[in-house]
Scaffold this motif. Structure first.
Motif, PDB file in Angstrom:
ATOM      1  N   TRP A 177       0.882   7.833   0.282  1.00  0.00           N
ATOM      2  CA  TRP A 177       0.229   9.046  -0.187  1.00  0.00           C
ATOM      3  C   TRP A 177      -0.345   8.832  -1.577  1.00  0.00           C
ATOM      4  CZ3 TRP A 177       0.586  12.012  -4.489  1.00  0.00           C
ATOM      5  CH2 TRP A 177      -0.017  13.243  -4.459  1.00  0.00           C
ATOM      6  N   HIS A 178      -1.538   9.293  -1.791  1.00  0.00           N
ATOM      7  CA  HIS A 178      -2.123   9.398  -3.124  1.00  0.00           C
ATOM      8  C   HIS A 178      -3.289  10.383  -3.044  1.00  0.00           C
ATOM      9  CE1 HIS A 178      -4.201   5.933  -1.238  1.00  0.00           C
ATOM     10  NE2 HIS A 178      -5.260   6.342  -1.882  1.00  0.00           N
TER      11      HIS A 178
ATOM     12  N   GLN B 159      -3.355  10.889   2.943  1.00  0.00           N
ATOM     13  CA  GLN B 159      -2.316  10.075   3.562  1.00  0.00           C
ATOM     14  C   GLN B 159      -2.971   8.874   4.213  1.00  0.00           C
ATOM     15  OE1 GLN B 159      -0.376  12.834   6.209  1.00  0.00           O
ATOM     16  NE2 GLN B 159       1.278  13.136   4.749  1.00  0.00           N
TER      17      GLN B 159
ATOM     18  N   PRO C  67      -4.956  15.554  -1.643  1.00  0.00           N
ATOM     19  CA  PRO C  67      -3.968  14.550  -1.254  1.00  0.00           C
ATOM     20  C   PRO C  67      -4.440  13.817   0.004  1.00  0.00           C
ATOM     21  CG  PRO C  67      -3.186  16.759  -0.740  1.00  0.00           C
ATOM     22  CD  PRO C  67      -4.472  16.920  -1.480  1.00  0.00           C
TER      23      PRO C  67
ATOM     24  N   ASP D 252       0.851  -1.193   0.000  1.00  0.00           N
ATOM     25  CA  ASP D 252       0.000   0.000   0.000  1.00  0.00           C
ATOM     26  C   ASP D 252       0.885   1.239   0.000  1.00  0.00           C
ATOM     27  OD1 ASP D 252      -2.265   1.547   0.056  1.00  0.00           O
ATOM     28  OD2 ASP D 252      -3.014   0.795   1.948  1.00  0.00           O
ATOM     29  N   SER D 253       0.507   2.260  -0.747  1.00  0.00           N
ATOM     30  CA  SER D 253       1.304   3.485  -0.793  1.00  0.00           C
ATOM     31  C   SER D 253       0.815   4.466   0.266  1.00  0.00           C
ATOM     32  CB  SER D 253       1.226   4.125  -2.174  1.00  0.00           C
ATOM     33  OG  SER D 253      -0.100   4.480  -2.480  1.00  0.00           O
TER      34      SER D 253
ATOM     35  N   HIS E 186      -9.621  15.170  -5.736  1.00  0.00           N
ATOM     36  CA  HIS E 186      -8.201  15.381  -6.015  1.00  0.00           C
ATOM     37  C   HIS E 186      -7.421  15.947  -4.833  1.00  0.00           C
ATOM     38  CE1 HIS E 186      -9.250  14.356 -10.062  1.00  0.00           C
ATOM     39  NE2 HIS E 186     -10.153  15.318 -10.080  1.00  0.00           N
TER      40      HIS E 186
END
Length: 66
Positions: free
Chosen positions: A25-26, A36, A34, A22-23, A32
């Motif tokens: 930040w996106h 966390q 950001p 899993d990332s 739209h």
């Protein structure tokens, strides 16, 4: 002065707490912003901001005279 709510936080607070793959930040695909906290953070964002009753945030307009 504000303080954190009682109980567990709805999404991971550090990258180390994320599941493998899993990332950290996106961005939200709808607004739209950001986000966390990976997929859990996005789920928490969607459940609080993008509800059936609509976006609870109040838009503001700032007028700048040059």
């Amino acid at each position: 002065m504000s303080r954190a709510a009682d109980g567990p936080h709805p999404h991971p607070l550090t990258p180390a707490e994320l599941p493998d793959g899993d990332s950290w930040w996106h961005g939200c695909p709808v607004c739209h912003l950001p986000i966390q906290g990976g997929a859990a953070g996005l789920a928490a964002h969607r459940s609080t901001v993008h509800t059936r009753s609509g976006d609870p945030r109040t838009p503001i307009t700032i007028r700048l005279d040059f």
